[in-house]
Design an enzyme around this catalytic site. Structure first.
Site, mmCIF file in Angstrom:
data_model
loop_
_atom_site.group_PDB
_atom_site.id
_atom_site.type_symbol
_atom_site.label_atom_id
_atom_site.label_comp_id
_atom_site.label_asym_id
_atom_site.label_seq_id
_atom_site.Cartn_x
_atom_site.Cartn_y
_atom_site.Cartn_z
ATOM 1 N N CYS A 2 0.801 -1.228 0.120
ATOM 2 C CA CYS A 2 0.046 -0.015 -0.134
ATOM 3 C C CYS A 2 0.806 1.257 -0.162
ATOM 4 O O CYS A 2 1.914 1.214 0.540
ATOM 5 C CB CYS A 2 -0.842 -0.016 1.104
ATOM 6 S SG CYS A 2 -1.885 -1.442 1.555
ATOM 7 N N ARG A 27 4.509 0.462 -6.582
ATOM 8 C CA ARG A 27 4.125 -0.474 -5.655
ATOM 9 C C ARG A 27 3.305 -1.495 -5.866
ATOM 10 O O ARG A 27 3.048 -2.523 -5.117
ATOM 11 C CB ARG A 27 3.964 0.275 -4.252
ATOM 12 C CG ARG A 27 4.890 1.328 -3.812
ATOM 13 C CD ARG A 27 4.499 2.282 -2.876
ATOM 14 N NE ARG A 27 4.205 1.489 -1.436
ATOM 15 C CZ ARG A 27 5.568 1.524 -0.661
ATOM 16 N NH1 ARG A 27 6.218 2.358 -0.857
ATOM 17 N NH2 ARG A 27 5.211 1.069 0.511
ATOM 18 N N TRP A 74 -2.975 -2.556 -1.573
ATOM 19 C CA TRP A 74 -2.644 -3.718 -2.273
ATOM 20 C C TRP A 74 -3.312 -4.851 -1.162
ATOM 21 O O TRP A 74 -2.628 -4.922 -0.324
ATOM 22 C CB TRP A 74 -1.112 -3.795 -2.367
ATOM 23 C CG TRP A 74 -0.596 -4.956 -3.132
ATOM 24 C CD1 TRP A 74 -0.626 -4.894 -4.362
ATOM 25 C CD2 TRP A 74 -0.100 -6.008 -2.818
ATOM 26 N NE1 TRP A 74 0.161 -5.906 -4.951
ATOM 27 C CE2 TRP A 74 0.173 -6.671 -3.848
ATOM 28 C CE3 TRP A 74 0.170 -6.809 -1.585
ATOM 29 C CZ2 TRP A 74 1.024 -8.159 -3.786
ATOM 30 C CZ3 TRP A 74 0.638 -7.889 -1.414
ATOM 31 C CH2 TRP A 74 1.065 -8.672 -2.527
ATOM 32 N N ASN A 100 -0.760 1.458 6.066
ATOM 33 C CA ASN A 100 0.054 0.424 5.568
ATOM 34 C C ASN A 100 0.727 -0.487 6.376
ATOM 35 O O ASN A 100 1.255 -0.194 7.197
ATOM 36 C CB ASN A 100 1.132 1.057 4.613
ATOM 37 C CG ASN A 100 2.154 0.267 3.813
ATOM 38 O OD1 ASN A 100 1.762 -0.907 3.516
ATOM 39 N ND2 ASN A 100 3.525 0.659 3.461
ATOM 40 N N GLY A 101 0.588 -1.904 6.154
ATOM 41 C CA GLY A 101 1.234 -2.729 7.046
ATOM 42 C C GLY A 101 0.091 -3.705 7.410
ATOM 43 O O GLY A 101 -0.971 -3.997 6.829
ATOM 44 N N GLU A 481 17.783 -22.743 -10.349
ATOM 45 C CA GLU A 481 17.246 -21.286 -10.248
ATOM 46 C C GLU A 481 18.362 -20.426 -10.479
ATOM 47 O O GLU A 481 18.201 -19.444 -11.273
ATOM 48 C CB GLU A 481 16.616 -20.990 -8.860
ATOM 49 C CG GLU A 481 16.367 -19.422 -8.638
ATOM 50 C CD GLU A 481 15.206 -18.961 -9.567
ATOM 51 O OE1 GLU A 481 14.734 -19.817 -10.543
ATOM 52 O OE2 GLU A 481 15.046 -17.711 -9.485
ATOM 53 N N LYS A 485 18.414 -17.703 -13.668
ATOM 54 C CA LYS A 485 18.518 -16.207 -13.520
ATOM 55 C C LYS A 485 19.591 -15.538 -14.101
ATOM 56 O O LYS A 485 19.437 -14.477 -14.913
ATOM 57 C CB LYS A 485 18.956 -15.987 -12.086
ATOM 58 C CG LYS A 485 18.207 -14.815 -11.301
ATOM 59 C CD LYS A 485 16.928 -15.073 -10.519
ATOM 60 C CE LYS A 485 16.130 -15.257 -11.784
ATOM 61 N NZ LYS A 485 14.685 -15.750 -11.106
ATOM 62 N N GLU A 488 18.367 -15.385 -17.870
ATOM 63 C CA GLU A 488 17.164 -14.649 -18.506
ATOM 64 C C GLU A 488 17.756 -13.317 -18.347
ATOM 65 O O GLU A 488 17.259 -12.541 -19.365
ATOM 66 C CB GLU A 488 16.142 -14.572 -17.575
ATOM 67 C CG GLU A 488 16.039 -14.430 -16.232
ATOM 68 C CD GLU A 488 14.705 -14.507 -15.647
ATOM 69 O OE1 GLU A 488 14.667 -14.812 -14.556
ATOM 70 O OE2 GLU A 488 13.708 -14.398 -16.172
ATOM 71 N N HIS A 504 28.684 -37.978 -16.983
ATOM 72 C CA HIS A 504 28.272 -38.829 -17.799
ATOM 73 C C HIS A 504 28.068 -38.288 -19.142
ATOM 74 O O HIS A 504 27.074 -38.619 -20.026
ATOM 75 C CB HIS A 504 26.904 -39.392 -17.153
ATOM 76 C CG HIS A 504 27.308 -40.129 -16.014
ATOM 77 N ND1 HIS A 504 27.470 -41.532 -16.104
ATOM 78 C CD2 HIS A 504 27.132 -39.874 -14.590
ATOM 79 C CE1 HIS A 504 27.511 -42.030 -14.803
ATOM 80 N NE2 HIS A 504 27.518 -40.898 -13.973
ATOM 81 N N LYS A 603 6.562 -10.034 -17.715
ATOM 82 C CA LYS A 603 6.665 -10.402 -16.141
ATOM 83 C C LYS A 603 5.431 -11.487 -16.127
ATOM 84 O O LYS A 603 5.765 -12.238 -15.269
ATOM 85 C CB LYS A 603 6.405 -9.091 -15.446
ATOM 86 C CG LYS A 603 6.134 -9.173 -13.896
ATOM 87 C CD LYS A 603 7.426 -9.664 -13.395
ATOM 88 C CE LYS A 603 7.408 -10.059 -11.988
ATOM 89 N NZ LYS A 603 8.532 -10.809 -11.549
HETATM 90 C C1 AGP Z 1 11.827 -16.027 -13.622
HETATM 91 O O1 AGP Z 1 12.806 -15.026 -13.108
HETATM 92 C C2 AGP Z 1 10.811 -15.298 -14.311
HETATM 93 N N1 AGP Z 1 10.009 -14.188 -14.016
HETATM 94 C C3 AGP Z 1 9.741 -16.487 -14.585
HETATM 95 O O2 AGP Z 1 10.389 -17.789 -14.710
HETATM 96 C C4 AGP Z 1 8.462 -16.651 -13.781
HETATM 97 O O3 AGP Z 1 8.725 -17.436 -12.431
HETATM 98 C C5 AGP Z 1 7.265 -17.584 -14.410
HETATM 99 O O4 AGP Z 1 7.096 -16.993 -15.689
HETATM 100 C C6 AGP Z 1 6.192 -17.941 -13.678
HETATM 101 O O5 AGP Z 1 5.589 -16.483 -13.150
HETATM 102 P P1 AGP Z 1 4.510 -16.658 -12.094
HETATM 103 O O6 AGP Z 1 5.193 -17.063 -10.940
HETATM 104 O O7 AGP Z 1 3.936 -15.262 -12.250
HETATM 105 O O8 AGP Z 1 3.405 -17.812 -12.460
#
Ligand code: AGP
Length: 608
Positions: A2, A27, A74, A100-101, A481, A485, A488, A504, A603
């Site tokens: 928020c 935010r 939010w 907020n909180g 992971e 990272k 990407e 292997h 995103k």
């Molecule tokens: C990773 O950094 C990405 N943003 C991507 O792999 C993401 O985790 C994936 O698209 C899933 O998104 P979500 O958690 O919103 O479902």
């Protein structure tokens, strides 16, 4: 989370508030509202939806007044709706509050207030504050806010105004951000600097339990014992764009640094008495759990990687077999779903198309549906039987960071709860693991304090096109992971391997200078990992190792070592991922990449 803006001055308050709130949009929010003292009364306007809904309404039906408070919400307690939007008010609308909180003891307070005759209109925790201030208000607003906050447990930044005085604004903060902006014959409060930068660059940064009393043009700050605090004025040198990133160069870095607080939020909201996990929002009973014979965890990308840790935790703590699958594959893999299957969907956004389609498939086939998500009221949350919100706050950078760590912590909590209900783990193990989880925020901070060293280490990746991430057991899952990272955001091709699998086939790719990032935190696998490191080094690899601080012997085998604080093996994942995020971040910076908006990515992936 928020956003709060408050104003007292010679300008039209609605204009300052809407302008300020627009600078807090980053935010994330689902509704917006203002309360203005018109000298005759308090006028409140609040709407679900974008800020433009509020500003359009204010344009059509303006409110005059130089004192007001505004809010972008939010949703946490209660769905996004007009009635749940802030400001909240007392019964005769003479006192208005923005918050907020989280008020952790709001249910208890609500019951007390209801017994005293107070009526509640919303599902929010904030409304208790409006009624508490009303209860204690005897003509002195500051005193009433003091008395109200004595009753509150949890985190809050509050802005409060009253109909009786159009020249008085009271605010207070505890564990949620709040600043005061000092202008010429006008003053402000705000959750964050960008909201007020257009009007002033002079601010007070409030500490916990500091109260602000703005009367006419005078701003006084008090501590919790009502002593005046002499605050230093800070001159802000940022522009608005960098201020919304809180001074960080990128949202990704800001979000990396938000992790101590984010994981703390995930945890504390479900700790009863700071001791026992209380999954209020999950309706699965002990009897339901007894019937469940398998769990599917379904997700994409980073959320899938968090799911892999979830599989480990649920199998280990609750002794239930778990299949973790990628959402785009799940429906085509002939899944074994029936009435005794629990399907857990993991998604930061709650809108990922493949994950949502998997949810619907599992539901049609009779499974019980639980989701772990960050966005309240998202499609996945709405269609699930049970929802576990991660409370990470909005994640803006495309690369997930705090979403991952909070999802992992969520899984640990769910697994511990299941394990305890099913009587698989001992009370001693349960208590100890919770204690370890409670210390994790401080340990993340310790890893973050090595940022400069990690940045230096990243230079060794300069001009490399490939990197290998190695680990065994849980470390291998985190390596996956780490590889995603760096791929990407820096476009370095990286793959994660179970370290024992390398010989292997993949070891053929190792040549002089090939970067290998090796994670070794699992005590029972340490010697084997050291042997795997020796194998790649013998073939010329440049090894960056991540291990616990008590394993100094790793320095003999690796070129560089990044240490994490000591932690039990089960929970090391939340710490080892932090240097991997920073490595990816600085590799991307070195290569001149657009960190927050990497090429070809969105995103939220809402197509299958
Ligand atoms: C990773 O950094 C990405 N943003 C991507 O792999 C993401 O985790 C994936 O698209 C899933 O998104 P979500 O958690 O919103 O479902």
């Amino acid at each position: 989370m928020c956003g709060i803006v408050g104003y007292l001055g010679h300008k039209k308050a609605t204009e300052v508030l809407v302008e300020g709130l627009s600078k807090l949009e980053y935010r994330g929010y689902d509704s917006a509202g203002v309360a203005i003292n018109t000298k005759e009364n308090l006028e409140i306007r609040k709407f679900k939806g974008r800020l433009s809904v509020l500003s359009d309404d204010l344009e059509k039906n303006p409110i005059n007044g130089g004192l007001g408070i505004g809010h972008t919400r939010w949703a946490t307690h209660g769905e996004p709706s007009d009635v749940n939007s802030h400001p909240h008010f007392n019964k005769d609308k003479s006192i208005a509050v923005v918050h907020n909180g989280i008020i952790e003891n709001y249910l208890e307070l609500k019951e007390e207030l209801q017994n005293e005759g107070y009526e509640f209109l919303s599902q929010t925790d904030t409304e208790v504050v409006a009624h508490l201030v009303d209860k204690y208000y005897k003509g002195n607003l500051l005193d009433a806010v003091y008395k109200a906050t004595e009753k509150l447990r949890g985190a809050y930044a509050l802005g409060v105004i009253c109909k009786d005085n159009d020249k008085e604004l009271v605010a207070v903060r505890k564990d949620s951000p709040l600043i005061v902006g000092l202008g010429e014959n006008e003053n402000f409060i705000a959750s964050d600097i960008p909201a007020i930068l257009k009007y002033t660059k002079k601010v007070y940064f409030l500490e916990n339990n500091e109260f602000v009393h703005i009367v006419d043009n005078n701003v006084t700050v008090f501590d919790m014992n009502k002593n005046i605090v002499n605050k230093a004025i800070n001159e802000i040198t940022w522009d608005v764009e960098s201020a919304s990133k809180g001074g960080y160069e990128h949202f990704m870095l800001k979000e990396i640094y938000e992790q101590p607080n984010a994981v703390k939020e995930t945890l504390i909201r479900r700790l009863d008495n700071n001791k026992c996990i209380k999954l209020d929002d999950i309706k699965l009973t002990k009897e339901d759990l007894e019937k469940i014979n398998k769990v599917y965890i379904i997700a994409c990308g980073t959320a899938y990687h968090a799911g892999l840790i979830g599989k480990y935790a649920i199998e280990k703590f609750a002794n239930i077999p778990v299949i973790c699958d990628i959402a785009s594959e799940f429906r085509y893999n002939n899944p074994f779903i029936d009435n005794n299957t629990l399907v857990i969907l993991v998604s930061q956004s709650g809108e990922t198309a493949d994950t949502l389609a998997s949810l619907r498939y599992a539901k049609e086939n009779g499974a019980r549906i639980m989701s772990i998500t960050n966005v309240v009221g998202s499609s996945i949350a709405r269609e699930s039987d049970d929802v576990f919100y991660t409370w990470a706050g909005p994640e803006i950078s495309v690369a997930s960071t705090k979403a991952y760590t909070t999802q992992v912590v969520s899984f640990y909590m769910i697994a511990l709860d299941f394990g305890m209900k099913k009587e698989i783990i001992t009370k001693e193990f349960y208590d100890k693991t919770i204690e370890n989880l409670k210390s994790i925020d401080k340990k993340i901070e310790k890893v973050l304090s090595q940022e400069d060293y990690i940045k230096e280490v990243t230079k060794t990746l300069n001009k490399k096109d490939n990197a290998f991430y190695l680990g065994r057991g849980l470390d291998y899952l985190v390596a996956m992971e780490g590889a995603l990272k760096i791929k990407e955001i820096s476009y370095i091709h990286a793959e994660a391997f179970a370290a024992g699998e390398l010989k292997h086939g993949t070891i053929a790719l190792i040549e002089k200078g090939t970067p290998v990032i090796a994670i070794l935190t699992q005590e029972n696998l340490l010697e084997k990992m050291i042997s795997n490191i020796e194998e790649v080094r013998a073939r010329g690899a440049y090894v960056i190792a991540i291990t616990k601080e008590n394993h100094k012997e790793v320095e003999k085998s690796a070129d560089k070592v990044i240490y994490i604080p000591d932690i039990c093996d089960n929970l090391s994942t939340v710490l080892t991922v932090i240097p991997l995020q920073l490595l990816a971040y600085y590799a991307a910076i070195q290569r001149g990449c657009d960190v927050d908006k990497p090429r070809n990515l969105a995103k939220s992936v809402t197509v299958e």
